[in-house]
Motif scaffolding. Structure first.
Motif, PDB file in Angstrom:
ATOM      1  N   ILE A  67       0.835  -1.208   0.000  1.00 40.36           N
ATOM      2  CA  ILE A  67       0.000   0.000   0.000  1.00 40.36           C
ATOM      3  C   ILE A  67       0.869   1.257   0.000  1.00 40.36           C
ATOM      4  N   PHE A  68       1.937   1.240   0.788  1.00 39.69           N
ATOM      5  CA  PHE A  68       2.839   2.388   0.839  1.00 39.69           C
ATOM      6  C   PHE A  68       3.482   2.644  -0.524  1.00 39.69           C
ATOM      7  N   LEU A  69       3.994   1.571  -1.156  1.00 40.17           N
ATOM      8  CA  LEU A  69       4.629   1.732  -2.462  1.00 40.17           C
ATOM      9  C   LEU A  69       3.620   2.171  -3.520  1.00 40.17           C
ATOM     10  N   ALA A  70       2.402   1.620  -3.454  1.00 37.72           N
ATOM     11  CA  ALA A  70       1.375   2.005  -4.419  1.00 37.72           C
ATOM     12  C   ALA A  70       1.024   3.482  -4.278  1.00 37.72           C
ATOM     13  N   THR A  71       1.013   3.973  -3.038  1.00 38.09           N
ATOM     14  CA  THR A  71       0.731   5.385  -2.804  1.00 38.09           C
ATOM     15  C   THR A  71       1.804   6.270  -3.426  1.00 38.09           C
ATOM     16  N   ILE A  72       3.062   5.897  -3.227  1.00 39.83           N
ATOM     17  CA  ILE A  72       4.166   6.672  -3.797  1.00 39.83           C
ATOM     18  C   ILE A  72       4.120   6.631  -5.320  1.00 39.83           C
ATOM     19  N   VAL A  73       3.914   5.434  -5.870  1.00 44.59           N
ATOM     20  CA  VAL A  73       3.883   5.286  -7.328  1.00 44.59           C
ATOM     21  C   VAL A  73       2.725   6.075  -7.937  1.00 44.59           C
ATOM     22  N   SER A  74       1.561   6.053  -7.267  1.00 44.95           N
ATOM     23  CA  SER A  74       0.419   6.794  -7.799  1.00 44.95           C
ATOM     24  C   SER A  74       0.713   8.285  -7.886  1.00 44.95           C
ATOM     25  N   GLY A  75       1.416   8.810  -6.879  1.00 42.74           N
ATOM     26  CA  GLY A  75       1.776  10.220  -6.917  1.00 42.74           C
ATOM     27  C   GLY A  75       2.747  10.533  -8.034  1.00 42.74           C
ATOM     28  N   VAL A  76       3.736   9.676  -8.237  1.00 41.46           N
ATOM     29  CA  VAL A  76       4.721   9.884  -9.302  1.00 41.46           C
ATOM     30  C   VAL A  76       4.067   9.788 -10.672  1.00 41.46           C
ATOM     31  N   VAL A  77       3.171   8.801 -10.844  1.00 45.86           N
ATOM     32  CA  VAL A  77       2.477   8.626 -12.130  1.00 45.86           C
ATOM     33  C   VAL A  77       1.590   9.836 -12.426  1.00 45.86           C
TER      34      VAL A  77
END
Length: 521
Positions: A67-77
């Protein structure tokens, strides 16, 4: 030929990316959006956590990391696929990976320009520019990370373009003063209202929004109640010890309950006051020649502007505590699309001045609408048929239904509840009738309503878009009618007035709208 202001903010034909700090904005926005969409699922998981020990499960840590990584990736995307450009007095934005979104927004279609600086931007010189149109209905365009000075230049260019379009001219105008920071004032701005810390404290006490927080904490009530019980027990105020003796006097129990309720209400009031101070800290309302500008915020700074010509109606609202303290919340209301209810600070169609005195409310009304007499005019009452209608169609049937259903189980004791409830409902209907009032002069229409408090509304007659008269069969027999005024900001109704008066009000509003041919925008 483009104005100098538009040339200063133009980015040319090439698309631009945002500053890298925008990643933080997108991460926060995506998290909040996820919470809003899956609040029910999150509530169920939180409630079931007391029965299932998730933390000890082998999959708990991997899921949290994912969940943490998905949150970071969503922001970058979101950051990577967001681009914008400004040229020829148009703002173009394209964003999204799977759901592509393209916005082309002309300057002259923009109704509001809001400049926000979230708390996580406070240590930078970046801001968020929110561009709202009358038809956006919550779908505003946002440029989420631009430099503060550029945001001010963009806002000024939009305002100049709007004035030129409204005046029906395309000729260049002399450059106007541009703000250099969101907290500073331009040379042509005049401060017309400030809110002190004491005003914000009063606003927090009289406009308690802590019930929203209590609703959000529903899944955690078991844990919270257990914590409170243990805390009270540590203080030596154990409920078990108090009621172990069957000879406890009734006044002791009553005192204990009252003290507990006062403690809870005090905590709720402090939370509400804190929210008011955080939201409206350093509140300043200024005015230029054609626009109101509001600046406020303790952690997240906001700057909102509203064109004076777009104001459709003013409203002065008091609940019962405001009425006792002789305070009111003043609203400038402008064009609104859709029925979406928005929180008062973030509502795009209205601007709030919190907890003003009645003299300040009249001064603000006069400033927005010269010669307005929202507090000086004499109001006419509506028909007493309003009382009988609501008693016969709502209060009495509801009381009879509850009494019939409860009599089978409780016997005649149910009437000890339903009769006082019926009398209370009748008293409330009577108070609403007493508050209802209306008045009309050569320029404005005034409406008053409420129950414990008083709400007052005023609008210019030429702003009316439609007028509708409605009658039921019984109203027609008694020569009564309801008149509905439809404005760009919404509709407002005067009920149960004589039919001749209703037609006179309707004719007067339509005459002003048709004969004056003044722009309501």
């Amino acid at each position: 030929m483009r104005s100098q202001q538009e040339a200063a903010v133009s980015t040319g034909v090439n698309w631009r990316r945002l500053a890298p700090v925008a990643v933080i904005y997108f991460i926060v926005s995506n998290v909040l959006s996820f919470i809003r969409q899956f609040i029910v699922v999150l509530s169920v998981l939180a409630w079931s956590a007391s029965s299932f020990d998730y933390q000890q499960s082998f999959w708990f840590i991997p899921v949290m990391v994912a969940i943490f990584l998905a949150t970071i990736v969503s922001g970058v995307v979101s950051y990577w696929f967001y681009q914008y450009r400004i040229r020829n007095e148009h703002i173009e934005i394209r964003s999204g990976l799977f759901r592509r979104r393209n916005i082309n927004l002309p300057f002259w279609r923009i109704q509001n320009v809001k400049i926000e600086q979230p708390f996580y931007y406070r240590l930078t010189h970046y801001t968020v520019v929110v561009l709202d149109t009358a038809g956006s209905s919550g779908e505003e365009a946002k440029i989420v990370a631009v430099e503060r000075d550029y945001a001010q230049q963009l806002r000024q260019a939009v305002l100049i373009s709007g004035r030129q379009h409204q005046a029906g001219t395309t000729e260049d105008k002399a450059p106007e003063t541009v703000d250099t920071a969101t907290s500073s004032l331009a040379d042509d701005e005049k401060v017309i209202n400030r809110r002190s810390l004491s005003d914000l404290i009063i606003h927090g006490l009289t406009n308690n929004r802590v019930w929203i927080l209590l609703g959000a904490l529903t899944p955690f009530y078991d844990e919270i109640s257990g914590f409170i019980y243990d805390f009270v027990d540590d203080l030596g105020l154990s409920m078990d010890a108090l009621f172990a003796d069957q000879q406890v006097l009734w006044w002791q129990v009553g005192l204990y309950v009252i003290s507990t309720m006062l403690l809870i209400l005090s905590v709720m009031a402090m939370v509400s006051v804190a929210g008011s101070v955080i939201t409206y800290y350093n509140y300043t309302l200024t005015r230029t020649s054609d626009r109101y500008i509001r600046r406020s915020g303790l952690f997240s700074l906001q700057e909102v502007s509203m064109r004076e010509s777009r104001i459709q109606m003013i409203s002065v609202r008091q609940d019962w505590l405001d009425y006792m303290l002789k305070r009111a919340n003043f609203f400038f209301e402008q064009n609104k699309t859709g029925d979406k209810q928005e929180q008062e600070l973030h509502a795009t169609h209205k601007m709030l001045v919190p907890s003003v005195t009645l003299a300040e409310a009249q001064a603000l009304a006069t400033d927005a609408m010269p010669d307005n007499k929202v507090y000086q005019t004499g109001y006419s009452r509506i028909s007493t048929r309003f009382i009988s209608r609501w008693i016969l169609t709502l209060a009495l049937p509801a009381c009879a239904l509850v009494s019939a259903m409860g009599y089978a189980r409780e016997g005649w004791h149910i009437f000890l509840v339903t009769i006082p409830a019926f009398m209370l409902a009748c008293a409330g209907i009577y108070l609403r009738w007493r508050r209802w009032g209306f008045a009309c002069d050569d320029t404005y229409c005034y409406i008053r309503k409420g129950m414990a408090g008083i709400d007052r509304y005023s609008f210019a007659l030429f702003k009316v878009q439609q007028v509708a008269l409605t009658q039921s069969v019984l109203m027609q027999r008694r020569g009564l009618a309801n008149v509905h005024f439809i404005l760009a900001s919404g509709s407002i109704t005067i009920p149960y007035i004589p039919y001749a008066v209703a037609t006179e009000l309707a004719d007067k509003a339509l005459w002003h709208a048709e004969s004056g041919r003044r722009s309501w925008m």
